[in-house]
Design an enzyme around this catalytic site. Structure first.
Site, PDB file in Angstrom:
ATOM      1  N   HIS A 186     -19.730  38.859  -9.470  1.00 15.92           N
ATOM      2  CA  HIS A 186     -19.453  38.048  -8.624  1.00 15.92           C
ATOM      3  C   HIS A 186     -18.168  37.891  -8.148  1.00 15.92           C
ATOM      4  CE1 HIS A 186     -18.336  35.010 -10.888  1.00 15.92           C
ATOM      5  NE2 HIS A 186     -19.604  35.146 -11.815  1.00 15.92           N
ATOM      6  N   ASP A 187     -18.088  37.558  -6.233  1.00 14.78           N
ATOM      7  CA  ASP A 187     -17.075  37.362  -5.720  1.00 14.78           C
ATOM      8  C   ASP A 187     -15.501  38.672  -6.511  1.00 14.78           C
ATOM      9  OD1 ASP A 187     -17.562  35.010  -4.837  1.00 14.78           O
ATOM     10  OD2 ASP A 187     -17.756  34.545  -7.753  1.00 14.78           O
ATOM     11  N   GLY A 245     -16.301  38.520 -13.201  1.00 14.35           N
ATOM     12  CA  GLY A 245     -16.296  37.880 -11.669  1.00 14.35           C
ATOM     13  C   GLY A 245     -15.068  38.060 -11.374  1.00 14.35           C
TER      14      GLY A 245
END
Length: 257
Positions: A120-121, A138
């Protein structure tokens, strides 16, 4: 549009007219796929996800699933993938989190090999090579033209600068400056990525300037403050060194040492 009879495409998905979807693949709601993209068999794409033109996504990839972050509570976030990427078997790329800005982003013309995980991200630039089993935690940033060897991993919130090279099994827990070659567990600087720069058309003068900057940063025995001052002098007449200096000055997790 060529959709295999066993594939499941949600009514809320938007696929360009010539997109191909292989057997048993599942395309969820709020997925957008642009022209020329080929989806192999047994692929799962969840939304919100936007995929650009001319991508080739191989079997068993999972794109756009919920982030593997315990803080995620179902907020609307997205995955954005650019154009011309090759995404091989069992690659997983998760959507972003609200805390991390709401999106995971992959650029153009990347070569993403089997079993790569992009969490994520993350932000992945253009023209990168992520070899088998590369793992990005992340909030990782990967610059343009980065090459990462098999099983290399990057700790959360770390950055790898443009044109860097990480050797097989490199464990990166700090920022890797542009143009550098790193290896080891934990990763340490081992020199300038000379071969990579040559392949991308860097001439001898550009490479020599980058090598002078590398020596100032890592080999001259200078403190970081003094090294930054020396890089500032070298950057006056060299855009590559200026790029390196900007990366060093913006580092939040410290540099590999």
């Amino acid at each position: 549009m060529s959709i295999h009879s066993t594939a499941l495409v949600d009514a809320g998905a938007r696929l360009a007219a010539d997109v191909e979807v292989g057997a048993y693949s599942i395309i969820g709601a709020e997925v957008e796929i642009a022209a020329g993209t080929h989806i192999g068999p047994h692929v799962v794409i969840s939304g919100p996800t936007r995929i650009g033109r001319d991508n080739r996504i191989w079997q068993f990839a999972s794109l756009g699933a919920d982030p593997q972050d315990k803080k995620h509570a179902g907020e609307r976030t997205e995955l954005v993938i650019g154009a011309g990427n090759t995404i091989r078997e069992f690659v997983t790329i998760n959507r972003g989190t609200a805390e991390g800005g709401g999106g995971t982003h992959v650029g153009d013309d990347n070569w993403i090999m089997a079993y790569v995980h992009i969490a994520h991200d993350c932000t992945v630039g253009d023209h990168t090579v992520l070899a088998n089993n590369v793992t990005l935690a992340g909030h990782v940033e990967i610059g343009d033209h980065v090459v990462m060897g098999g099983f290399a991993g990057v700790h959360q919130f770390c950055r790898v600068g443009p044109h860097a090279f990480a050797a097989m099994y490199a464990a990166i827990n700090r920022d890797v400056p542009p143009f550098c070659y790193v290896a080891g567990q934990f990763a340490e600087p081992r020199g300038v990525n000379i071969e990579g720069l040559k392949r991308r058309g860097f001439d001898a003068a550009r490479i020599a300037a980058i090598k002078r900057a590398y020596r100032a940063l890592y080999m001259a025995g200078l403190s970081l403050s003094d090294a930054r001052a020396r890089l500032g002098e070298l950057a006056i007449e060299n855009a590559d060194v200026a790029q390196l200096l900007q990366f060093v000055e913006s580092s939040q997790r410290a540099l590999v040492r």
